[in-house]
Design a protein around this motif. Structure first.
Motif, PDB file in Angstrom:
ATOM      1  N   ALA A   1       0.863  -1.190   0.000  1.00 47.05           N
ATOM      2  CA  ALA A   1       0.000   0.000   0.000  1.00 47.05           C
ATOM      3  C   ALA A   1       0.889   1.225   0.000  1.00 47.05           C
ATOM      4  CB  ALA A   1      -0.905  -0.001   1.232  1.00 47.05           C
ATOM      5  N   ARG A   2       0.563   2.166  -0.855  1.00 46.44           N
ATOM      6  CA  ARG A   2       1.334   3.415  -0.897  1.00 46.44           C
ATOM      7  C   ARG A   2       0.401   4.564  -1.266  1.00 46.44           C
ATOM      8  NH1 ARG A   2       4.631   1.140  -5.924  1.00 46.44           N
ATOM      9  NH2 ARG A   2       3.076   1.366  -7.553  1.00 46.44           N
ATOM     10  N   PRO A   3       0.745   5.780  -0.871  1.00 47.84           N
ATOM     11  CA  PRO A   3      -0.087   6.936  -1.230  1.00 47.84           C
ATOM     12  C   PRO A   3      -0.119   7.146  -2.747  1.00 47.84           C
ATOM     13  CG  PRO A   3       1.443   7.490   0.539  1.00 47.84           C
ATOM     14  CD  PRO A   3       1.867   6.154   0.012  1.00 47.84           C
ATOM     15  N   ILE A   4      -1.255   7.610  -3.247  1.00 41.67           N
ATOM     16  CA  ILE A   4      -1.335   7.997  -4.656  1.00 41.67           C
ATOM     17  C   ILE A   4      -0.785   9.422  -4.754  1.00 41.67           C
ATOM     18  CG2 ILE A   4      -2.824   8.237  -6.674  1.00 41.67           C
ATOM     19  CD1 ILE A   4      -4.918   6.549  -5.254  1.00 41.67           C
ATOM     20  N   THR A   5       0.293   9.588  -5.494  1.00 39.34           N
ATOM     21  CA  THR A   5       0.965  10.897  -5.534  1.00 39.34           C
ATOM     22  C   THR A   5       0.566  11.736  -6.737  1.00 39.34           C
ATOM     23  OG1 THR A   5       2.843   9.947  -6.739  1.00 39.34           O
ATOM     24  CG2 THR A   5       2.969   9.973  -4.328  1.00 39.34           C
ATOM     25  N   THR A   6      -0.260  11.187  -7.622  1.00 40.46           N
ATOM     26  CA  THR A   6      -0.563  11.887  -8.872  1.00 40.46           C
ATOM     27  C   THR A   6      -1.925  12.585  -8.871  1.00 40.46           C
ATOM     28  OG1 THR A   6      -1.451   9.840  -9.809  1.00 40.46           O
ATOM     29  CG2 THR A   6       0.879  10.337 -10.214  1.00 40.46           C
ATOM     30  N   LEU A   7      -2.657  12.526  -7.764  1.00 39.77           N
ATOM     31  CA  LEU A   7      -3.998  13.112  -7.726  1.00 39.77           C
ATOM     32  C   LEU A   7      -3.935  14.636  -7.623  1.00 39.77           C
ATOM     33  CD1 LEU A   7      -5.738  10.698  -5.215  1.00 39.77           C
ATOM     34  CD2 LEU A   7      -5.960  10.682  -7.698  1.00 39.77           C
ATOM     35  N   TYR A   8      -4.932  15.271  -8.203  1.00 40.69           N
ATOM     36  CA  TYR A   8      -5.055  16.721  -8.059  1.00 40.69           C
ATOM     37  C   TYR A   8      -5.656  17.023  -6.688  1.00 40.69           C
ATOM     38  CZ  TYR A   8      -6.348  21.558  -8.868  1.00 40.69           C
ATOM     39  OH  TYR A   8      -6.477  22.910  -8.760  1.00 40.69           O
TER      40      TYR A   8
END
Length: 918
Positions: free
Chosen positions: A314-321
């Motif tokens: 599990a990792r954070p989504i870094t590409t979201l606006y």
């Protein structure tokens, strides 16, 4: 400790079970996995896992000679060295112990997945996804080789390049760890996102899945099944079945590794890989992870041979606006739609505003637009997102839900077409659902009476009367306007020479600058509002409606060739200056070492050297004196000017070397336009009996084209000039405040407003950094954002245009909007800033452009834009330079640097001839 147990649910014996599961000790991926296994309700879903800690790899890192600026060859040498680094006794003992654990306590005979877990990996801002190696089907005997392979990937050139281009640290000397996880014999596997990565919607969960191991989904070797699930309504919204032509499966422990198996049965290829209950189970666990981490998460999952759902990472989504918190609504609440108009008009940029940029832009717009100095700017612009027009932390917005209460999406699309066909396509899209977004009830204080009172503050009648004057006698009004501009620019020059008075402050000085421009700005707004925009809109409409190529060319000619345009005069000056420096000198420099030429020029202007042509040196000094205020983001006081950073000017000069002067092209276009104007007058005269008023209308139109259209770029250039003078004085104040230790570094002052700066100049005890730090952090996050959407809702959903139907175009042909005629074929280069490298003959591809981009058009063979219509800078500039241009093309999703494409500015299409290796 070199071995760390990650999964507390494991009952296997271990040496070194401990609490040290921080990122510093075991890296990002391992630390996240340890946290995952502690979440209530998920312990049983995480396979047995261990980490080789950073302590294991520290001896190897200390042995390597690592350069953070290593090139690709140096990186390859480092990777090769990793495969033969000696093991000390403790490392060897650790590997033996871990191999024994695999043999005794891992299923499938001890098979494991060995995954990198770099300290910098899987962070909340940078993920390094896909940068490091993973080795599957690892046996106890191949464990050491797998560990070395993962370690070597830390020094892959992709890692260094990703860090440098995403504002990160290559962290080449930082710690490294690996995860050793019990291998799951996946029957079905894939990834799940707790927010939709395609449009940033926080209420949609997206699942991609395929048969076998999840590597086939991650590396794109299959077209995965996709499920989009509404987390609020708890229902499956969309299901698309991919052609799954292969699957990866585990080999036996004797062989190890993974085998690829073709799926030849077409029915199985197209069979759905997940049941509806499995989709719901994945969504439920994904939401648990998101809730625990407090942010949208990217999950890798698999169903094993016993149909048990396993969570692998599990990792954070870094590409979201990310929207401002104040603009967000809660899940399930009625959504609000926001419109960012400063992308295609006004500021014309996708870059974030600093705090000072926002204040000066808002106040300057009011004062220069004719409002009195004592006008309360908060009546037009404030931070309340329920108001019609408001500013967020780093961008300005219109509350489009309020607009949709009174206008339909089709009406909005029609109004946006001329300025930006891409925006019009968003309003026409299925995403722009009026029933979903329109405001039900106006907020308190917003009513017809208050709106009229605010509107009445603007000098609309005065502007209208000025516009009527321009329309009645275009040539006379234009001459009078030039005299007014001359006087206003003289006032600006006097203010520039005088500078600000520390006792009165910068706010007072800014008011003087804004008031100096009011007379000419009134003339420009009146002319544009009453004459120019309407005339140009009518021409563009006729241009698009004409059926034959010949008649369309006539209207193309009427839309270009306007002498007197101040922007074109700047570009002509750039071209002339560039070609005063010999080609032999230019050939000594490239985009990478242009700073050396800047230093050489400075030494020549200061008299230290005299090795450059005298006419170039004198021309350089004169250009900076006349246009040194110009810069990339012309409406941002924080944006460095030519004076601040000469390399900015040099990149523009370089793009003009050997290029024919724009004045020659302009003369040809003026002659062509007047030829068509004369032809239209002759046609109208021949119809004077059947259409008695036609000749008068054509002549009036021609007068406006000859005398007024060139004004179109003047307002922005004049405002930019005033902002540039203000910037010089703000930098003087910054230097003083840094000397008093009230600011930490250059640039900090732009995170203040002018009133705060004035207070600090008067009171040295004023704590500026407590104001600056949180604003600076927000601005830094906004700078890293990969997208600046035109339309976005209060759950961060970015509205997208509907995809073209299959019948709209042949494969490989992109349909856009024709904004400048002609055709050209060439290699694409996507440019995100006018200071980016760009080579003559390439096709310029950009999201949006503003006047600072103009010199790039000189050397471009064609132009592809995402945003902008016939009246936006990119289209106007392409026509003036005679470059074919197409807009309304989704630049970053369908175009890649290096592609060879054919641009047809007549039909509005871009045909991909050769795909890029990227």
């Amino acid at each position: 400790m070199m071995i760390v147990l990650l999964t507390s649910s494991s009952s296997s014996p271990t040496t070194g079970k401990e609490e040290a599961t921080s990122t510093k000790s075991i890296g990002g991926k391992a630390s996240s996995l340890a946290k995952l296994s502690t979440i209530q309700g998920l312990q049983a879903n995480v396979p047995k896992s261990y980490a080789l800690s950073t302590a294991f790899f520290r001896p190897w890192i200390d042995q390597l000679k690592i350069d953070a600026a290593a090139d690709e060859n140096a990186c390859n040498e480092l990777k090769a060295a990793c495969l033969s680094l000696p093991l000390n006794s403790e490392q060897q003992h650790t590997l033996n112990e871990l191999a024994s654990i695999l043999s005794k306590h891992f299923s499938h005979g001890g098979l494991a997945a060995v995954r990198s877990s770099a300290v910098e990996e899987d962070g909340s801002e940078l993920s390094y996804a896909g940068m490091f190696e993973t080795v599957l089907g690892v046996t106890p005997s191949t464990l050491e080789r797998a560990v070395r392979t993962c370690f070597a990937s830390k020094f892959d050139y992709r890692v260094f390049h990703y860090a440098s281009t995403h504002g990160g640290n290559s962290a080449c000397n930082d710690g490294f760890a690996v995860v050793v996880m019990e291998m799951v014999d996946a029957q079905v596997a894939g990834v799940a996102f707790s927010a939709n990565p395609l449009n940033s919607d926080r209420d949609e969960c997206v699942i991609d899945s395929s048969f076998g191991l999840g590597e086939s989904v991650v590396d794109g070797s299959v077209t995965a099944d996709r499920f989009i699930y509404d987390k609020v309504q708890k229902k499956l919204m969309q299901k698309s079945i991919g052609a799954k032509k292969l699957e990866r499966r585990l080999n036996t422990v004797e062989v190890g590794g993974v085998r690829k198996t073709s799926i030849d049965d077409e029915a199985r290829q197209l069979a759905c890989s997940l049941t509806e209950n499995q989709v719901k189970e994945i969504v439920r666990l994904t939401c648990l992870v998101e809730e625990e981490y407090g942010m949208p998460m990217d999950i890798e999952w698999a169903y094993d041979d016993k149909s048990k759902l396993c969570l692998l990472q599990a990792r954070p989504i870094t590409t979201l606006y990310q929207l401002d918190k104040a603009m967000m609504t809660k899940p399930g609440e009625r959504r609000v739609l926001y419109y960012d108009s400063n992308i295609t008009q006004d500021a014309t940029t996708t870059n974030p505003f600093t705090h000072m940029d926002m204040q000066i832009f808002c106040r300057g717009s009011c004062v220069i637009g004719g409002l009195p100095l004592n006008f309360d700017v908060e009546r037009c612009f404030n931070k309340d997102p329920t108001r019609p027009l408001f500013y967020g932390e780093t961008r300005m917005y219109m509350n489009q839900s309020m607009t949709l209460k009174y206008q339909s999406p089709s009406q909005l699309a029609k109004g946006a077409e001329l300025m930006c066909p891409y925006t019009a396509s968003l309003f026409r899209s299925s995403d722009c659902d009026r029933d979903k977004y329109k405001m039900k009830k106006l907020p308190k204080g917003i009513n017809l009476r208050n709106t009229w009172k605010l509107f009445h503050q603007f000098p609309m009648m005065k502007l209208y009367n000025i516009g009527k004057r321009f329309k009645k006698e275009p040539d006379v009004a234009a001459r009078e306007y030039r005299q007014i501009v001359e006087k206003d620019l003289l006032k600006l020059k006097e203010l520039e020479m005088r500078g600000y008075d520390k006792a009165k402050g910068l706010q007072s000085f800014s008011n003087e600058l804004f008031l100096a421009l009011q007379p000419s700005m009134e003339q420009e707004i009146g002319a544009l509002m009453v004459c120019v925009l309407g005339t140009y809109k009518a021409l563009d409409k006729r241009r698009l409606q004409e059926k034959t190529p010949e008649s369309r060319k006539e209207y193309d000619a009427l839309c270009s060739g306007f002498g007197g345009d101040e922007l074109m005069e700047i570009n002509i000056a750039v071209n002339e200056l560039a070609n005063k420096l010999g080609k032999d000198i230019w050939e000594q420099y490239s985009h990478d070492n242009i700073d050396q030429l800047a230093e050489r020029i400075e030494n020549n202007t200061n008299g230290v050297l005299s090795d450059l042509p005298a006419d170039f040196v004198s021309g350089w000094i004169e250009f900076l004196d006349n246009f040194g205020w110009d810069r990339d983001d012309q409406m941002f006081i924080s944006s460095p000017s030519y004076r601040d950073d000469p390399t900015f000017l040099l990149t523009r000069l370089m793009q003009n070397v050997g290029i024919e002067s724009p004045s020659i092209k302009q003369q040809k276009q003026v002659a062509k336009r007047r030829e068509v104007m004369k032809l239209h007058e002759e046609r109208a005269a021949s119809k004077r009996f059947t259409h008695p008023f036609m000749l008068k209308k054509v002549r009036k139109r021609n007068e406006i084209l000859d005398n007024l259209v060139w004004i179109r770029n003047a307002p922005k250039l004049h405002i930019s000039h005033a902002f540039g003078i203000l910037r010089m004085n703000v930098l003087q104040a910054e230097e003083y405040l840094i000397s008093k230790n009230m600011l930490e570094e250059k640039g900090d002052i732009f995170h203040l407003d002018l009133e705060e700066v004035d207070k600090a100049l008067a009171d040295e005890s004023y704590d500026l950094m407590s104001l600056i730090r949180p604003r600076k952090a927000i601005y830094g996050r906004a700078k890293k954002s990969k997208e600046c959407p035109i339309l976005v809702d209060s759950r961060c959903r970015i509205l997208r245009p509907d995809p073209p139907s299959q019948s709209d175009a042949e494969e490989g042909t992109l349909i856009g909007a024709a904004v400048a005629p002609g055709t050209a074929t060439g290699r694409v280069r996507i440019v995100n800033s006018p200071t980016d490298e760009f080579k003559q003959g390439e096709i310029l591809a950009a999201v949006v452009t503003n006047p600072a981009w103009t010199p790039l058009f000189a050397g471009a063979s064609a132009v592809i834009l995402q945003m902008g219509g016939a009246l936006q800078h990119g289209a106007l500039c392409a026509r003036e330079y005679g470059k074919p241009a197409v807009s309304s093309i989704d630049i970053h999703n369908v175009i890649k640097t290096g592609m060879i494409v054919a641009v047809d500015g007549n039909s509005g299409t871009v045909k991909i001839i050769e795909y890029s290796e990227e």
